[in-house]
Every structure is written in C-alpha cells, then in structure tokens.
Design an enzyme around this catalytic site. Structure first.
Site, PDB file in Angstrom:
ATOM      1  N   SER A 260       0.832  -1.209   0.000  1.00 37.33           N
ATOM      2  CA  SER A 260       0.000   0.000   0.000  1.00 37.33           C
ATOM      3  C   SER A 260       0.861   1.252   0.000  1.00 37.33           C
ATOM      4  O   SER A 260       0.377   2.325  -0.326  1.00 37.33           O
ATOM      5  CB  SER A 260      -0.852   0.056   1.266  1.00 37.33           C
ATOM      6  OG  SER A 260      -1.577  -1.105   1.415  1.00 37.33           O
TER       7      SER A 260
ATOM      8  N   HIS B 292      -1.730  -2.949  -6.942  1.00 40.09           N
ATOM      9  CA  HIS B 292      -2.386  -2.604  -5.673  1.00 40.09           C
ATOM     10  C   HIS B 292      -3.882  -2.842  -5.757  1.00 40.09           C
ATOM     11  O   HIS B 292      -4.617  -2.060  -6.363  1.00 40.09           O
ATOM     12  CB  HIS B 292      -2.066  -1.140  -5.324  1.00 40.09           C
ATOM     13  CG  HIS B 292      -2.538  -0.731  -3.964  1.00 40.09           C
ATOM     14  ND1 HIS B 292      -2.997   0.525  -3.683  1.00 40.09           N
ATOM     15  CD2 HIS B 292      -2.630  -1.439  -2.801  1.00 40.09           C
ATOM     16  CE1 HIS B 292      -3.351   0.587  -2.404  1.00 40.09           C
ATOM     17  NE2 HIS B 292      -3.145  -0.581  -1.858  1.00 40.09           N
TER      18      HIS B 292
ATOM     19  N   GLU C 236      -4.515  -0.385  -8.862  1.00 39.77           N
ATOM     20  CA  GLU C 236      -3.474   0.575  -9.257  1.00 39.77           C
ATOM     21  C   GLU C 236      -2.262  -0.229  -9.731  1.00 39.77           C
ATOM     22  O   GLU C 236      -1.773  -1.094  -8.995  1.00 39.77           O
ATOM     23  CB  GLU C 236      -3.060   1.450  -8.069  1.00 39.77           C
ATOM     24  CG  GLU C 236      -4.130   2.432  -7.608  1.00 39.77           C
ATOM     25  CD  GLU C 236      -3.684   3.277  -6.410  1.00 39.77           C
ATOM     26  OE1 GLU C 236      -3.897   4.499  -6.438  1.00 39.77           O
ATOM     27  OE2 GLU C 236      -3.138   2.713  -5.434  1.00 39.77           O
TER      28      GLU C 236
ATOM     29  N   ASN D 277      -4.734   6.755  -2.125  1.00 34.67           N
ATOM     30  CA  ASN D 277      -4.489   7.214  -0.751  1.00 34.67           C
ATOM     31  C   ASN D 277      -4.000   8.655  -0.732  1.00 34.67           C
ATOM     32  O   ASN D 277      -4.293   9.404   0.200  1.00 34.67           O
ATOM     33  CB  ASN D 277      -3.479   6.302  -0.049  1.00 34.67           C
ATOM     34  CG  ASN D 277      -4.131   5.003   0.411  1.00 34.67           C
ATOM     35  OD1 ASN D 277      -5.337   4.956   0.613  1.00 34.67           O
ATOM     36  ND2 ASN D 277      -3.348   3.949   0.549  1.00 34.67           N
TER      37      ASN D 277
END
Ligand SMILES: NC(=O)c1ccc[n+]([C@@H]2O[C@H](COP(=O)([O-])OP(=O)(O)OC[C@H]3O[C@@H](n4cnc5c(N)ncnc54)[C@H](O)[C@@H]3O)[C@@H](O)[C@H]2O)c1
Length: 406
Positions: free
Chosen positions: A119, A140, A152, A190
């Site tokens: 992550s 991801h 991702e 994120n």
C-alpha cells in the site's frame, strides 16, 4: 504475455482474496504462506467467498468446485517453477518484502513478473532486491479485493513498459479496472483520500460542525458514506500510518490533525476496536469520549473555531488531483476512474476533475487561496491551477478545463 498460472505469497486478508479473484477468472493459482495453518485459513476464506456466491444464486455448485480446485495451497516455493506472475501480499515491512522478493526471484522462471500488493512501500526499492527489476511492479488491489474493481498498477524506476502492459491485460482478465499510477507516496488513491479525511478531522477539532452533520453533508454531495464513518471502517490506525507516509513525502500540506494521534493513543481505531468516531457494532452513537478529547486539543493547541463546508473537504482532494496531473502521476481519465471506483466519488459528477471543471477552475483557485490565508499550507493551490486560470482553462464555462466540453 498470457498468464497461464499465477502464485500469491501471503494467505492473509488480501492474499486469500486475490487468489480467489484469480481462480474465479479460470487461472490456476498457488497460494503460499509460512505454515499449513495459515494456508488452511486462506483456503477456508476463499471457500467461504465461493459458498456465498452459490447461496446468492450467482454460481452453480459444480462451477464453484471447479474454480475452487484451481487454488493450490502451499508452504514451499517449489510450486513456483512454472508460474508466469507472482503477487506478493505479505506484511507491510520492507525487510520482509525484500526477503520474499529475493526468494521468488530465485524460484520462478526468468520470464515471470513479480508484483507487490504494497500500500505504501517504494516499488523501486523492492525491485532493486531482485535481479529482474524490469519485471517488478506494484499491483495494488483494494480491500475487499473480491468486491473492489480498482487496481493501481505502479511501475518503479526500472519497470519495463511491457510489464505494465502485461499487468493491464491481466487485470482486465480478472475483470478489474486497472489504472496506471507512476510511483509516488500514497500512490494515487491514498494520496487523494487522505487530505480529504485529514480536513474532516481538522473541522471536527475546530468545532466547525458535528460528526453526524458533516458525514451527512458529504453523503448529500453523493459520497457513499461520510469521512468519519469511512475512517472507522478502514481503521484509524491504518489511516494514521498513511498520513505519516504522506507527511514524510510531501511535508506540511499533509500535516495530520492533532486528533489522529489523540485517538490513536486511546486505540479508537473504529469498527475493529468497537470505538472510533462512533460506537460499534451498530455505529449509531457518537463516541462519548470525543468531546472532552477535542476540548483538551483546542486548549493545548489554542485552536480557533473553524468553518465547515463540503468544499473545504473536497478542494484539498481537487488540489492534490491537480498536482497529480501536473506531476504526470496518472492520466486525468484514469484519475476519474480511480476516484469513482476506489473512493466512491459520485458517478453523476464524473470524478474529481470533472467536479472542478463544473465548479470553475478560477473559483477553485480563488477559494483555495482564501482557505490558505485562513488555514495554512494545506491549501496552497497547485501551480497547474494558476496556469489554467491564466490561460482561460476555466472548465465547463469556457469549454476547456481538465477536459474539453463542446
Ligand atoms: N488489508 C488491507 O486493507 C490492504 C489493502 C491493500 C493492500 N494491502 C497490503 O497487502 C499486504 C498484505 O496485507 P494483509 O492485510 O493481507 O496482511 P495480513 O497480515 O492479513 O497477511 C499477511 C500474510 O502473509 C504471511 N506471510 C508473512 N511472511 C511470509 C512469507 N515469507 N511467505 C509467505 N507468507 C508470509 C502471514 O503469515 C500472513 O498470513 C500489505 O502489503 C498491505 O499493505 C492491505
């Protein structure tokens, strides 16, 4: 390259789900962990996902058995001799990942792609632990991986373009939505999510509005849930770790609200610890300890009363998205897919950049400047926004912003 066989390392929360997704697409997959017990737990989880599909009438029992039999549990790399791709999903510690990548580099065929589900760790550093950094890439998945569509794909400094193309095709075979994200802290999702959640925490500690009212305002905008419910669901401990990764990379504009640390110290992680912003299991009531914590923070940091608006939460996300466009982190169209599939940004708004184009780039820019004057560095506008304003790229009203409108 076609993927005939895959392997997943780590049969925990993510690894087991990723192996389920791969088997569901009809591709044989080895699921490896360190002990028979962990492997069995992973296989049990996969079986329960399949069983639920059967109970929901989405899958025939015979089809389920066929797909489930494509997953082979293992505690040894000897089963990796003929795989085309490995997806690593071991704990988020660089030392563990580097050791695993050395092992899989030594035990897979030369052509195999080695992907990490990290992550937050740098893909380039993980790639450097192998003799084939050109074939190392971030892949991801989002939790829960058997439900969330977004992936991702993150190339590191040395990743070959062929590796990225192969992973785009592989993700599509898994019926997922891949977006390419150039390596940066937080990757795309994120990086866009945290400034928004952080601003909600600032609003709360400034007494700008109440928990429920802010959650509701964001839902009225069209998000599937409010920021505080989201933090409670994801886990405040996980959000806090990401906050610090972003602070380390981007400095003051990611400075976390004091409330994060105060809640972390009290283990108010959200759903998993029964207490977060709200109380669980039902999530209906507000955590009664919050008010006194907030009063203490206000006194300690001499916090002035702030003002809440949905724009105050969303404009930092817009600004970060503009920085991502400016830094060529992702294509604008991929950013839109990412925020809709990864963050639940309302489809009818077309994504965060279309939202900015609708509001007007000049309005976003001047509002960010005002918020900068009042709240500080978190709101300094992306230079790209100023260039767009100067050039008349004001969004829908001038027919041109992040996108073109005819
Ligand atoms: N949980 C999430 O919401 C989420 C979402 C996206 C990405 N991720 C990332 O996915 C990765 C895994 O996270 P998780 O939540 O599944 O962790 P987890 O702790 O649930 O599972 C990790 C598994 O890896 C196993 N393991 C440890 N060392 C190993 C080794 N050398 N060989 C094989 N197996 C080994 C552990 O026994 C455990 O079963 C992390 O990098 C995390 O950042 C997690």
């Amino acid at each position: 390259m076609y993927i005939y066989k895959a392997a997943v390392v780590g049969a925990g929360a993510m690894g087991a789900e990723i192996a389920q997704v791969i088997s569901y697409a009809g591709i044989p997959v080895v699921l490896k962990d360190v002990s028979d017990e962990f492997v069995r737990k992973g296989l049990d989880k996969i079986h329960s996902i399949y069983k639920r599909r059967v109970e929901q009438g989405k899958l025939e029992p015979a089809e389920m058995e066929k797909k489930f039999s494509l997953v082979k549990g293992s505690t040894s790399y000897s089963d990796f001799k003929d795989v085309d791709v490995v997806i690593e999903a071991v704990p988020e510690k660089i030392g563990i990942k580097e050791a695993v990548f050395k092992d899989i580099d030594a035990s897979t065929p030369r052509h195999a792609i080695l992907a990490t589900n990290t992550s937050s760790l740098p893909i380039s550093a993980i790639g450097a632990a192998t003799k084939r950094p050109g074939q190392v890439v971030g892949l991801h998945f989002f939790y829960p991986a058997h439900v969330m569509k977004l992936i991702e794909i993150i190339p590191g400094l040395a990743t070959d373009s062929g590796t990225v193309e192969d992973m785009i095709r592989f993700s599509e075979t898994l019926r997922k939505l891949p977006i390419v994200v150039n390596e940066c802290a937080g990757f795309l999702i994120n990086r866009l999510l945290m400034p928004y959640l952080n601003e909600a925490a600032y609003c709360l500690e400034e007494g700008a509005s109440g928990l429920e009212a802010m959650d509701q305002a964001v839902k009225d905008f069209g998000m599937p849930m409010g920021p505080f419910t989201l933090v409670d669901n994801v886990g405040l401990d996980i959000c806090r770790d990401v906050e610090f990764v972003l602070l380390d990379a981007y400095g003051n504009r990611m400075k976390p609200a004091a409330l994060w640390e105060a809640m972390y110290e009290k283990k108010f992680y959200g759903r998993k610890s029964s207490k977060g912003f709200f109380l669980y299991p039902d999530g209906a009531g507000k955590n009664p300890e919050l008010d006194s914590m907030i009063s203490a923070i206000q006194a300690q940091h001499k916090i002035k009363k702030g003002e809440f608006s949905v724009e105050r939460l969303l404009f930092p996300m817009v600004n970060e998205a503009a920085l991502c466009v400016q830094e060529n982190i992702s294509r604008p169209a991929d950013i839109e897919v990412g925020v809709m599939a990864g963050l639940g940004f309302p489809r009818e708004r077309g994504g965060v950049l279309h939202y900015a184009d609708s509001v007007g780039i000049d309005v976003v820019f001047s509002e960010l400047k005002k918020m900068y004057a009042r709240y500080g560095d978190r709101f300094w506008p992306a230079p790209l926004l100023k260039r767009m304003v100067d050039a008349g790229y004001l969004g829908k009203k001038t027919g041109r912003g992040f996108f073109e409108y005819r």
